[in-house]
Scaffold this motif. Structure first.
Motif, PDB file in Angstrom:
ATOM      1  N   GLU A 135       0.833  -1.196   0.000  1.00  0.00           N
ATOM      2  CA  GLU A 135       0.000   0.000   0.000  1.00  0.00           C
ATOM      3  C   GLU A 135       0.871   1.250   0.000  1.00  0.00           C
ATOM      4  O   GLU A 135       1.972   1.260   0.531  1.00  0.00           O
ATOM      5  CB  GLU A 135      -0.898   0.005   1.236  1.00  0.00           C
ATOM      6  N   GLN A 136       0.321   2.239  -0.630  1.00  0.00           N
ATOM      7  CA  GLN A 136       1.046   3.510  -0.667  1.00  0.00           C
ATOM      8  C   GLN A 136       1.172   4.046   0.757  1.00  0.00           C
ATOM      9  O   GLN A 136       0.206   4.098   1.504  1.00  0.00           O
ATOM     10  CB  GLN A 136       0.256   4.508  -1.520  1.00  0.00           C
ATOM     11  N   ARG A 137       2.384   4.411   1.099  1.00  0.00           N
ATOM     12  CA  ARG A 137       2.600   4.952   2.435  1.00  0.00           C
ATOM     13  C   ARG A 137       2.104   6.396   2.490  1.00  0.00           C
ATOM     14  O   ARG A 137       2.293   7.159   1.547  1.00  0.00           O
ATOM     15  CB  ARG A 137       4.086   4.917   2.779  1.00  0.00           C
ATOM     16  N   ILE A 138       1.414   6.705   3.522  1.00  0.00           N
ATOM     17  CA  ILE A 138       0.941   8.079   3.670  1.00  0.00           C
ATOM     18  C   ILE A 138       1.919   8.833   4.561  1.00  0.00           C
ATOM     19  O   ILE A 138       2.247   8.391   5.659  1.00  0.00           O
ATOM     20  CB  ILE A 138      -0.471   8.106   4.296  1.00  0.00           C
ATOM     21  N   ASP A 139       2.407   9.946   4.052  1.00  0.00           N
ATOM     22  CA  ASP A 139       3.343  10.741   4.848  1.00  0.00           C
ATOM     23  C   ASP A 139       2.554  11.665   5.755  1.00  0.00           C
ATOM     24  O   ASP A 139       1.914  12.615   5.303  1.00  0.00           O
ATOM     25  CB  ASP A 139       4.259  11.549   3.922  1.00  0.00           C
ATOM     26  N   LEU A 140       2.623  11.353   7.026  1.00  0.00           N
ATOM     27  CA  LEU A 140       1.938  12.199   7.997  1.00  0.00           C
ATOM     28  C   LEU A 140       2.758  13.460   8.254  1.00  0.00           C
ATOM     29  O   LEU A 140       3.980  13.435   8.148  1.00  0.00           O
ATOM     30  CB  LEU A 140       1.763  11.438   9.323  1.00  0.00           C
ATOM     31  N   PRO A 141       2.063  14.546   8.588  1.00  0.00           N
ATOM     32  CA  PRO A 141       2.838  15.734   8.991  1.00  0.00           C
ATOM     33  C   PRO A 141       3.678  15.422  10.223  1.00  0.00           C
ATOM     34  O   PRO A 141       3.279  14.605  11.054  1.00  0.00           O
ATOM     35  CB  PRO A 141       1.760  16.780   9.277  1.00  0.00           C
ATOM     36  N   ALA A 142       4.811  16.072  10.307  1.00  0.00           N
ATOM     37  CA  ALA A 142       5.751  15.780  11.404  1.00  0.00           C
ATOM     38  C   ALA A 142       5.095  15.889  12.764  1.00  0.00           C
ATOM     39  O   ALA A 142       5.397  15.137  13.682  1.00  0.00           O
ATOM     40  CB  ALA A 142       6.949  16.704  11.298  1.00  0.00           C
ATOM     41  N   SER A 143       4.126  16.870  12.891  1.00  0.00           N
ATOM     42  CA  SER A 143       3.506  17.077  14.195  1.00  0.00           C
ATOM     43  C   SER A 143       2.620  15.902  14.596  1.00  0.00           C
ATOM     44  O   SER A 143       2.199  15.786  15.737  1.00  0.00           O
ATOM     45  CB  SER A 143       2.684  18.372  14.167  1.00  0.00           C
ATOM     46  N   TRP A 144       2.321  15.032  13.626  1.00  0.00           N
ATOM     47  CA  TRP A 144       1.479  13.874  13.929  1.00  0.00           C
ATOM     48  C   TRP A 144       2.316  12.637  14.258  1.00  0.00           C
ATOM     49  O   TRP A 144       1.771  11.614  14.636  1.00  0.00           O
ATOM     50  CB  TRP A 144       0.559  13.555  12.731  1.00  0.00           C
ATOM     51  N   LEU A 145       3.587  12.745  14.019  1.00  0.00           N
ATOM     52  CA  LEU A 145       4.430  11.584  14.278  1.00  0.00           C
ATOM     53  C   LEU A 145       4.780  11.539  15.757  1.00  0.00           C
ATOM     54  O   LEU A 145       4.960  12.594  16.396  1.00  0.00           O
ATOM     55  CB  LEU A 145       5.715  11.671  13.439  1.00  0.00           C
ATOM     56  N   PRO A 146       4.877  10.347  16.329  1.00  0.00           N
ATOM     57  CA  PRO A 146       5.231  10.264  17.741  1.00  0.00           C
ATOM     58  C   PRO A 146       6.616  10.859  17.987  1.00  0.00           C
ATOM     59  O   PRO A 146       7.592  10.467  17.346  1.00  0.00           O
ATOM     60  CB  PRO A 146       5.219   8.745  18.041  1.00  0.00           C
ATOM     61  N   GLY A 147       6.668  11.832  18.824  1.00  0.00           N
ATOM     62  CA  GLY A 147       7.944  12.473  19.124  1.00  0.00           C
ATOM     63  C   GLY A 147       8.641  11.726  20.255  1.00  0.00           C
ATOM     64  O   GLY A 147       8.109  10.772  20.828  1.00  0.00           O
ATOM     65  N   ASP A 148       9.800  12.182  20.560  1.00  0.00           N
ATOM     66  CA  ASP A 148      10.544  11.529  21.637  1.00  0.00           C
ATOM     67  C   ASP A 148      10.864  12.504  22.764  1.00  0.00           C
ATOM     68  O   ASP A 148      11.844  12.398  23.437  1.00  0.00           O
ATOM     69  CB  ASP A 148      11.796  10.827  21.131  1.00  0.00           C
TER      70      ASP A 148
END
Ligand SMILES: [Zn+2]
Ligand SMILES: [Zn+2]
Length: 149
Positions: A135-148
């Motif tokens: 499946e095509q990977r969906i690039d989430l906005p950085a703010s939606w990615l789990p941060g550390d």
């Protein structure tokens, strides 16, 4: 003086008048399924190959005839029926039949072969791999990615 005449035997009129049926040509024995592409033996296996330009043209002709017929049957009050695009070589395959002697290996038969293949002298198409269907990977906005943080 009466002369007794013996009754003459009536001629046998019971002619065998049944219509003589002309000897009918023996119909060719119906072929039991497809025969091998390389000889006349009955086929035992088959695989797929792409259509040649001629075969594709014939397919198109059959389809065009079918559509022309459908148009003549269509209700003139309604808009013309819309047909999907004609088949292309990429979504059409032709079955190649072979006897045991002319069969290609099972592994090769799993592939779709070139239109020119006469078992197997071509480079068969690759089987679809999981990578192709990924499946095509969906690039989430950085703010939606789990941060550390
Ligand atoms: Zn054969
Ligand atoms: Zn081949």
């Amino acid at each position: 003086m009466d002369t007794l005449t013996s009754p003459s035997p009536s001629p046998d009129n019971h002619l065998n008048s049944q219509p003589v049926t002309a000897p009918q040509a023996e119909p060719d024995p119906a072929p039991q399924g497809p025969s091998c592409h390389g000889c006349d033996e009955p086929a035992v296996v088959h695989w797929q190959r792409r259509p040649t330009a001629t075969e594709l043209a014939e397919l198109h002709q059959v389809e065009e005839d079918r559509r022309a017929h459908a148009r003549t049957l269509a209700d003139p009050q309604q808009p013309d029926p819309v047909f999907p695009p004609l088949p292309t070589p990429d979504d059409t395959t032709i079955a190649v039949y072979a006897c045991a002697r002319h069969a290609i290996p099972l592994e090769a038969a799993a592939h779709i072969h070139q239109s020119t293949c006469t078992g197997c002298d071509c480079t068969p198409e690759k089987l679809p791999t999981e990578a192709d269907t990924e499946e095509q990977r969906i690039d989430l906005p950085a703010s939606w990615l789990p941060g550390d943080q």
